[in-house]
Design a protein around this motif. Structure first.
Motif, PDB file in Angstrom:
ATOM      1  N   LEU A  16      -2.391  13.715   6.700  1.00 38.45           N
ATOM      2  CA  LEU A  16      -3.338  13.840   5.603  1.00 38.45           C
ATOM      3  C   LEU A  16      -2.754  14.884   4.656  1.00 38.45           C
ATOM      4  N   CYS A  17      -2.091  14.401   3.608  1.00 38.73           N
ATOM      5  CA  CYS A  17      -1.407  15.259   2.646  1.00 38.73           C
ATOM      6  C   CYS A  17      -2.405  15.707   1.589  1.00 38.73           C
ATOM      7  N   TRP A  18      -2.432  17.011   1.318  1.00 36.20           N
ATOM      8  CA  TRP A  18      -3.431  17.544   0.399  1.00 36.20           C
ATOM      9  C   TRP A  18      -2.863  18.702  -0.426  1.00 36.20           C
ATOM     10  N   ILE A  19      -3.522  18.961  -1.556  1.00 34.51           N
ATOM     11  CA  ILE A  19      -3.239  20.129  -2.391  1.00 34.51           C
ATOM     12  C   ILE A  19      -4.561  20.647  -2.944  1.00 34.51           C
ATOM     13  N   LEU A  20      -4.536  21.873  -3.397  1.00 37.13           N
ATOM     14  CA  LEU A  20      -5.653  22.401  -4.180  1.00 37.13           C
ATOM     15  C   LEU A  20      -5.268  22.238  -5.635  1.00 37.13           C
ATOM     16  N   ALA A  21      -6.050  21.471  -6.364  1.00 43.09           N
ATOM     17  CA  ALA A  21      -5.777  21.210  -7.776  1.00 43.09           C
ATOM     18  C   ALA A  21      -6.594  22.185  -8.628  1.00 43.09           C
ATOM     19  N   ASP A  22      -6.746  21.860  -9.878  1.00 38.29           N
ATOM     20  CA  ASP A  22      -7.514  22.699 -10.790  1.00 38.29           C
ATOM     21  C   ASP A  22      -8.900  22.979 -10.241  1.00 38.29           C
ATOM     22  N   GLU A  23      -9.374  24.192 -10.491  1.00 37.82           N
ATOM     23  CA  GLU A  23     -10.708  24.615 -10.069  1.00 37.82           C
ATOM     24  C   GLU A  23     -10.884  24.509  -8.555  1.00 37.82           C
ATOM     25  N   ASP A  24      -9.784  24.669  -7.807  1.00 36.77           N
ATOM     26  CA  ASP A  24      -9.817  24.649  -6.341  1.00 36.77           C
ATOM     27  C   ASP A  24     -10.411  23.376  -5.761  1.00 36.77           C
ATOM     28  N   GLN A  25     -10.202  22.265  -6.421  1.00 34.06           N
ATOM     29  CA  GLN A  25     -10.643  20.967  -5.904  1.00 34.06           C
ATOM     30  C   GLN A  25      -9.516  20.355  -5.075  1.00 34.06           C
ATOM     31  N   ILE A  26      -9.851  19.913  -3.871  1.00 34.52           N
ATOM     32  CA  ILE A  26      -8.847  19.297  -3.002  1.00 34.52           C
ATOM     33  C   ILE A  26      -8.519  17.898  -3.515  1.00 34.52           C
ATOM     34  N   GLN A  27      -7.230  17.575  -3.513  1.00 30.63           N
ATOM     35  CA  GLN A  27      -6.773  16.220  -3.783  1.00 30.63           C
ATOM     36  C   GLN A  27      -5.946  15.755  -2.597  1.00 30.63           C
ATOM     37  N   PHE A  28      -5.980  14.445  -2.361  1.00 37.73           N
ATOM     38  CA  PHE A  28      -5.291  13.840  -1.222  1.00 37.73           C
ATOM     39  C   PHE A  28      -4.254  12.844  -1.728  1.00 37.73           C
ATOM     40  N   LEU A  29      -3.087  12.855  -1.103  1.00 34.31           N
ATOM     41  CA  LEU A  29      -2.008  11.941  -1.452  1.00 34.31           C
ATOM     42  C   LEU A  29      -2.073  10.737  -0.528  1.00 34.31           C
ATOM     43  N   LEU A  30      -2.307   9.569  -1.102  1.00 29.30           N
ATOM     44  CA  LEU A  30      -2.339   8.323  -0.343  1.00 29.30           C
ATOM     45  C   LEU A  30      -1.189   7.437  -0.786  1.00 29.30           C
ATOM     46  N   VAL A  31      -0.810   6.518   0.084  1.00 29.05           N
ATOM     47  CA  VAL A  31       0.246   5.551  -0.210  1.00 29.05           C
ATOM     48  C   VAL A  31      -0.284   4.148   0.049  1.00 29.05           C
ATOM     49  N   THR A  32       0.360   3.172  -0.543  1.00 24.90           N
ATOM     50  CA  THR A  32      -0.029   1.791  -0.259  1.00 24.90           C
ATOM     51  C   THR A  32       0.699   1.326   1.002  1.00 24.90           C
ATOM     52  N   SER A  33       0.006   0.488   1.769  1.00 26.35           N
ATOM     53  CA  SER A  33       0.651  -0.100   2.947  1.00 26.35           C
ATOM     54  C   SER A  33       1.629  -1.168   2.475  1.00 26.35           C
ATOM     55  N   ARG A  34       2.644  -1.399   3.265  1.00 25.97           N
ATOM     56  CA  ARG A  34       3.648  -2.390   2.871  1.00 25.97           C
ATOM     57  C   ARG A  34       3.117  -3.812   2.949  1.00 25.97           C
ATOM     58  N   ASP A  35       2.274  -4.094   3.945  1.00 24.33           N
ATOM     59  CA  ASP A  35       1.861  -5.482   4.154  1.00 24.33           C
ATOM     60  C   ASP A  35       0.676  -5.899   3.285  1.00 24.33           C
ATOM     61  N   THR A  36      -0.314  -5.024   3.104  1.00 23.14           N
ATOM     62  CA  THR A  36      -1.525  -5.440   2.380  1.00 23.14           C
ATOM     63  C   THR A  36      -1.708  -4.749   1.040  1.00 23.14           C
ATOM     64  N   GLY A  37      -0.985  -3.652   0.809  1.00 18.12           N
ATOM     65  CA  GLY A  37      -1.142  -2.918  -0.439  1.00 18.12           C
ATOM     66  C   GLY A  37      -2.393  -2.058  -0.486  1.00 18.12           C
ATOM     67  N   ARG A  38      -3.105  -1.923   0.655  1.00 14.46           N
ATOM     68  CA  ARG A  38      -4.298  -1.073   0.661  1.00 14.46           C
ATOM     69  C   ARG A  38      -3.875   0.385   0.727  1.00 14.46           C
ATOM     70  N   TRP A  39      -4.752   1.290   0.321  1.00 13.71           N
ATOM     71  CA  TRP A  39      -4.463   2.723   0.332  1.00 13.71           C
ATOM     72  C   TRP A  39      -4.658   3.286   1.724  1.00 13.71           C
ATOM     73  N   VAL A  40      -3.665   4.052   2.196  1.00 14.18           N
ATOM     74  CA  VAL A  40      -3.668   4.629   3.542  1.00 14.18           C
ATOM     75  C   VAL A  40      -2.999   6.003   3.501  1.00 14.18           C
ATOM     76  N   THR A  41      -3.126   6.732   4.602  1.00 14.35           N
ATOM     77  CA  THR A  41      -2.337   7.945   4.788  1.00 14.35           C
ATOM     78  C   THR A  41      -0.966   7.540   5.299  1.00 14.35           C
ATOM     79  N   PRO A  42       0.063   8.340   5.042  1.00 19.17           N
ATOM     80  CA  PRO A  42       1.349   8.058   5.687  1.00 19.17           C
ATOM     81  C   PRO A  42       1.149   8.100   7.202  1.00 19.17           C
ATOM     82  N   LYS A  43       1.655   7.099   7.885  1.00 18.61           N
ATOM     83  CA  LYS A  43       1.489   7.046   9.337  1.00 18.61           C
ATOM     84  C   LYS A  43       2.567   6.174   9.947  1.00 18.61           C
ATOM     85  N   GLY A  44       2.753   6.337  11.247  1.00 18.82           N
ATOM     86  CA  GLY A  44       3.746   5.531  11.935  1.00 18.82           C
ATOM     87  C   GLY A  44       3.763   5.851  13.412  1.00 18.82           C
ATOM     88  N   ASN A  45       4.721   5.283  14.096  1.00 16.97           N
ATOM     89  CA  ASN A  45       4.819   5.449  15.539  1.00 16.97           C
ATOM     90  C   ASN A  45       5.263   6.853  15.915  1.00 16.97           C
TER      91      ASN A  45
END
Length: 142
Positions: A16-45
């Motif tokens: 779960l990749c995150w940063i504190l952005a402007d005004e101390d609001q958390i933002q999360f970095l998501l990626v698309t899955s290779r097979d379906t293109g849905r938004w997910v966290t980086p993950k693997g075996n």
């Protein structure tokens, strides 16, 4: 879900990749899955020779080009139906480690296969499909 139930499933690690952005609001970095293109966290075996937290950090680098400060313990677990070859699916449990992102690379191993994007907490909750991952994002506190 009991520990025994989780042990009977396929196990993966995620970041779960995150940063504190402007005004101390958390933002999360998501990626698309290779097979379906849905938004997910980086993950693997899980990776032989690496602790699960280190493997999660490796997945963040490979899939999102992100590095940073890594939690040594998982912040939670979510499950999803992993698509296997053909039409088969397997219930998979993902142990999630938080990474406070300190650097994003312009080039990374899977850049040509995935899109990455920063999301506000509410937008990330809306973007992901897995209910348990939605709860992890909703409850995350650095």
């Amino acid at each position: 879900m009991t520990d025994r139930t989780l042990r009977s499933k396929r196990r993966q690690v995620g970041a779960l990749c995150w940063i504190l952005a402007d005004e101390d609001q958390i933002q999360f970095l998501l990626v698309t899955s290779r097979d379906t293109g849905r938004w997910v966290t980086p993950k693997g075996n899980r990776m032989k020779g690496l602790a699960d937290a280190e493997a999660a950090a490796e997945e963040a680098m490979e899939e999102a080009g992100a590095t940073g400060l890594l939690s040594s313990e998982p912040i939670g677990t979510f499950t999803y139906d992993k698509r296997l070859s053909g039409k088969a699916r397997r219930l998979t449990a993902v142990d999630v480690y938080a990474i406070h992102v300190t650097h994003l690379f312009d080039r990374w191993p899977e850049a040509h296969e995935r899109e990455r994007r920063w999301f506000s907490r509410m937008d990330a909750i809306e973007a992901v499909d897995e209910p348990e991952l939605k709860r992890l994002i909703a409850g995350f506190a650095p």
